[in-house]
Design a protein around this motif. Structure first.
Motif, short mmCIF file in Angstrom:
data_model
loop_
_atom_site.label_atom_id
_atom_site.label_comp_id
_atom_site.label_asym_id
_atom_site.label_seq_id
_atom_site.Cartn_x
_atom_site.Cartn_y
_atom_site.Cartn_z
N SER A 103 22.74 5.68 35.71
CA SER A 103 22.62 4.62 34.72
C SER A 103 22.38 5.21 33.35
O SER A 103 22.11 6.43 33.22
N GLY A 104 22.41 4.33 32.34
CA GLY A 104 22.15 4.78 30.99
C GLY A 104 20.71 5.24 30.80
O GLY A 104 20.44 6.26 30.18
N ALA A 105 19.79 4.47 31.36
CA ALA A 105 18.37 4.84 31.22
C ALA A 105 18.12 6.19 31.88
O ALA A 105 17.43 7.05 31.33
N GLU A 106 18.73 6.39 33.03
CA GLU A 106 18.51 7.66 33.75
C GLU A 106 19.14 8.82 32.98
O GLU A 106 18.61 9.94 32.99
N ALA A 107 20.26 8.57 32.32
CA ALA A 107 20.88 9.61 31.50
C ALA A 107 19.96 9.97 30.33
O ALA A 107 19.73 11.14 30.04
N ASN A 108 19.40 8.93 29.67
CA ASN A 108 18.52 9.21 28.53
C ASN A 108 17.22 9.86 28.98
O ASN A 108 16.68 10.74 28.30
N GLU A 109 16.71 9.44 30.13
CA GLU A 109 15.52 10.07 30.71
C GLU A 109 15.83 11.57 30.92
O GLU A 109 15.01 12.43 30.60
N SER A 136 16.25 0.67 17.90
CA SER A 136 17.10 1.39 18.87
C SER A 136 16.95 0.76 20.25
O SER A 136 16.04 -0.03 20.50
N PHE A 137 17.85 1.13 21.14
CA PHE A 137 17.69 0.78 22.56
C PHE A 137 18.15 1.97 23.39
O PHE A 137 19.29 2.41 23.27
N HIS A 138 17.25 2.47 24.25
CA HIS A 138 17.61 3.63 25.07
C HIS A 138 17.35 3.42 26.56
O HIS A 138 17.60 4.33 27.35
N GLY A 139 16.84 2.25 26.95
CA GLY A 139 16.65 2.00 28.38
C GLY A 139 15.30 1.37 28.68
O GLY A 139 14.53 1.09 27.76
N LEU A 189 19.61 9.18 18.79
CA LEU A 189 20.08 7.96 18.13
C LEU A 189 21.39 7.45 18.69
O LEU A 189 22.12 8.18 19.37
N GLU A 190 21.65 6.17 18.40
CA GLU A 190 22.94 5.54 18.72
C GLU A 190 23.80 5.57 17.47
O GLU A 190 23.30 5.36 16.37
N MET A 191 25.11 5.80 17.64
CA MET A 191 26.04 5.78 16.50
C MET A 191 26.25 4.35 16.00
O MET A 191 26.51 4.12 14.83
N GLY A 194 23.55 -1.03 19.49
CA GLY A 194 24.16 -2.17 20.18
C GLY A 194 23.20 -3.32 20.39
O GLY A 194 23.32 -4.39 19.77
N GLU A 195 22.18 -3.07 21.23
CA GLU A 195 21.20 -4.12 21.53
C GLU A 195 20.44 -4.53 20.27
O GLU A 195 20.01 -5.67 20.13
N GLY A 196 20.28 -3.60 19.35
CA GLY A 196 19.49 -3.83 18.14
C GLY A 196 20.20 -4.73 17.13
O GLY A 196 19.67 -4.96 16.05
N VAL A 222 22.76 12.26 21.03
CA VAL A 222 23.44 11.00 20.70
C VAL A 222 23.57 10.16 21.97
O VAL A 222 24.13 10.61 22.98
N ASP A 223 22.99 8.97 21.93
CA ASP A 223 23.06 8.03 23.05
C ASP A 223 24.36 7.24 22.92
O ASP A 223 24.46 6.33 22.10
N GLU A 224 25.33 7.62 23.74
CA GLU A 224 26.65 6.97 23.71
C GLU A 224 26.82 6.06 24.93
O GLU A 224 27.94 5.80 25.37
N VAL A 225 25.70 5.58 25.46
CA VAL A 225 25.76 4.73 26.66
C VAL A 225 26.60 3.48 26.38
O VAL A 225 27.44 3.10 27.20
N GLN A 226 26.41 2.87 25.22
CA GLN A 226 27.17 1.66 24.90
C GLN A 226 28.44 1.98 24.08
O GLN A 226 29.48 1.36 24.27
N THR A 227 28.34 2.97 23.19
CA THR A 227 29.48 3.29 22.31
C THR A 227 30.52 4.17 22.99
O THR A 227 31.68 4.18 22.59
N ALA A 251 27.23 6.36 30.17
CA ALA A 251 27.03 5.63 31.45
C ALA A 251 28.06 4.50 31.47
O ALA A 251 29.26 4.79 31.49
N LYS A 252 27.56 3.27 31.42
CA LYS A 252 28.38 2.04 31.38
C LYS A 252 29.86 2.20 31.77
O LYS A 252 30.21 2.03 32.92
N ALA A 253 30.73 2.49 30.78
CA ALA A 253 32.18 2.39 31.00
C ALA A 253 32.75 3.54 31.82
O ALA A 253 33.90 3.46 32.27
N1 PMP Z 1 21.29 3.11 25.87
C1 PMP Z 1 22.02 2.17 25.24
C2 PMP Z 1 22.53 2.46 23.87
C3 PMP Z 1 22.29 0.96 25.87
O1 PMP Z 1 23.00 0.01 25.23
C4 PMP Z 1 21.80 0.73 27.18
C5 PMP Z 1 22.07 -0.56 27.94
N2 PMP Z 1 22.38 -1.66 27.23
C6 PMP Z 1 21.05 1.74 27.80
C7 PMP Z 1 20.82 2.91 27.11
C8 PMP Z 1 20.50 1.57 29.18
O2 PMP Z 1 21.51 1.63 30.13
P1 PMP Z 1 21.27 1.11 31.62
O3 PMP Z 1 21.09 -0.36 31.54
O4 PMP Z 1 22.50 1.54 32.36
O5 PMP Z 1 20.05 1.80 32.11
#
Ligand code: PMP
Length: 397
Positions: A103-109, A136-139, A189-191, A194-196, A222-227, A251-253
């Motif tokens: 997942s994205g959170a696990e990647a950022n962790e 920001s949003f990282h998980g 950081l996110e480029m 997204g959530e923000g 760089v958190d590219e989970v959404q981008t 993660a995501k896509a």
């Molecule tokens: N980072 C970003 C930039 C996200 O947008 C998200 C999810 N919206 C996450 C991390 C967390 O990803 P996940 O829900 O897969 O843990």
């Protein structure tokens, strides 16, 4: 005060989400169907997951074959699809090695752990902190929600993880503060936040930030989970900023809907993860990584990045026309590629609900006054026109 009303309902799934009142049972391309057979245009793309749309043929074929051969295998063995996906990701990015997770959170962790271990072993800094940015949003794991500089995400979950510092996004002041901070070991950081609220990072700011990090030996994550994976028109959004991060998370896509996450890093950094230092039972699993390989191959074969850029240009133009037509409804149109935010004067949730109820179009909010529009990258002109007409009518009402 905690609102426990919804938790009292006799419903066996925890009420951690505010759900829309439809039950989705099928998806194909840009559409989903509910349990009554009603068809919806899905411009949420599973929140930036479905770059290729629902159940894309190219990935479906590969996964059906994978179902007959191997589902899971311990990471104590070599896994062919995992190694292939890692090779593809390193070829396509500025990074040299990959750690897979779910997942994205696990990647950022994983990225946070990697940065700390790098600081300990290579920089001999044991009490450094990681800078992240306001909104920001990282998980939602403990370290990643601590990295997430949003009150509403952290509320009620203290004590938070030590070792984070928050600075304002897109601000010169932040760069100054980082330059003067001897304890900063990494910046994450996110480029595009997204959530923000769908806020793109400013290009000159990112370049200056990257320069300071390089000069001070601070890792740039760089958190590219959404981008990432094409959402902004390039495979990774950082490519559009002319920088080379030390660590990139995705993660995501990447799995077209099969759960997968990845930490990509330059060799200088990745070397600190030696056998036994980090791990994940399912991370890099044959099924998920086969989905990843099939997804990236489909990007190449179907020119998905070009499709994204073309669709993004059309959709953004048409949204800007709607802004001219409805100046009392739309404040601004922003974003990058097909990660689009439309700031509204009325509550965004009302528009989201009307789009669903009156026109069978699914979109999301990002905060109270932003519509978040995330079509599959392979959407087309017909679908874009349907969407624009629907939004035009809703705003007219
Ligand atoms: N980072 C970003 C930039 C996200 O947008 C998200 C999810 N919206 C996450 C991390 C967390 O990803 P996940 O829900 O897969 O843990």
């Amino acid at each position: 005060m905690l609102n426990i009303k919804s938790a009292e309902e006799v419903f066996p799934v925890m009420s951690a989400y505010g759900r829309f009142p439809i039950t989705v049972v099928k998806g194909k391309g840009s559409y989903v169907w509910d349990d009554e057979g009603k068809k919806y245009l899905d411009y949420t793309a599973g929140i930036a997951v479905l770059a290729l749309g629902h159940v894309p043929d190219a990935v479906e074929t590969v996964l059906k074959k994978q179902l007959d051969t191997l589902w899971h295998c311990s990471n104590l063995f070599h896994i062919a699809s995992q190694e292939k996906l890692a090779a593809m990701l390193t070829d396509l990015s500025c990074c040299d090695q990959v750690f897979f997770c779910n997942s994205g959170a696990e990647a950022n962790e994983g990225a946070i752990k990697l940065a700390r271990r790098y600081a300990h072993l290579i920089k001999h800094k044991e009490n450094g902190h990681i800078v992240t940015f306001d909104h920001s949003f990282h998980g939602r794991t403990m370290a990643t929600l601590t990295a997430t500089a949003q009150e509403k995400i952290q509320n009620g979950f203290g004590p938070l993880v030590p070792g984070f510092r928050y600075l304002p996004y897109n601000s010169e002041e932040a760069i100054q503060a980082i330059a003067e901070d001897p304890d900063c070991i990494a910046v994450m950081l996110e480029m595009v936040q997204g959530e923000g609220g769908v806020l793109p990072a400013d290009e000159t700011w990112v370049k200056a930030l990257s320069k300071v990090c390089g000069e001070k030996g601070i890792l740039l994550i760089v958190d590219e989970v959404q981008t990432g994976i094409g959402r902004t028109g390039t495979l990774f959004a950082y490519e559009q900023y002319g920088i080379e991060p030390d660590v990139v998370t995705v993660a995501k896509a990447l799995g077209s809907g099969i759960p997968i996450g990845a930490v990509l890093a330059k060799k200088e950094v990745s070397q600190v993860f030696t056998p036994g230092t980090h791990g994940s039972t399912f991370g890099g699993n044959p099924f998920a990584t086969a989905a990843g390989v099939a997804t990236l191959e489909a990007f190449e074969k179907q020119n998905v990045l070009e499709q994204c850029s073309k669709n993004a240009a059309s959709l953004t133009n048409k949204l800007n026309e709607l802004k001219e037509k409805h100046p009392d409804a739309i404040q601004s149109v922003r974003g990058k590629g097909l990660l689009i935010g439309v700031a509204t004067f009325a509550p965004a949730i009302d528009i989201v609900n009307q789009m669903r109820e009156k026109h069978q179009v699914l979109i999301l909010t990002a905060g109270k006054n932003v519509l978040r529009i995330l079509p599959p990258l392979i959407t087309n002109e017909n679908e874009i026109n349907y969407f624009i007409n629907a939004l035009d009518q809703v705003l007219g009402d």
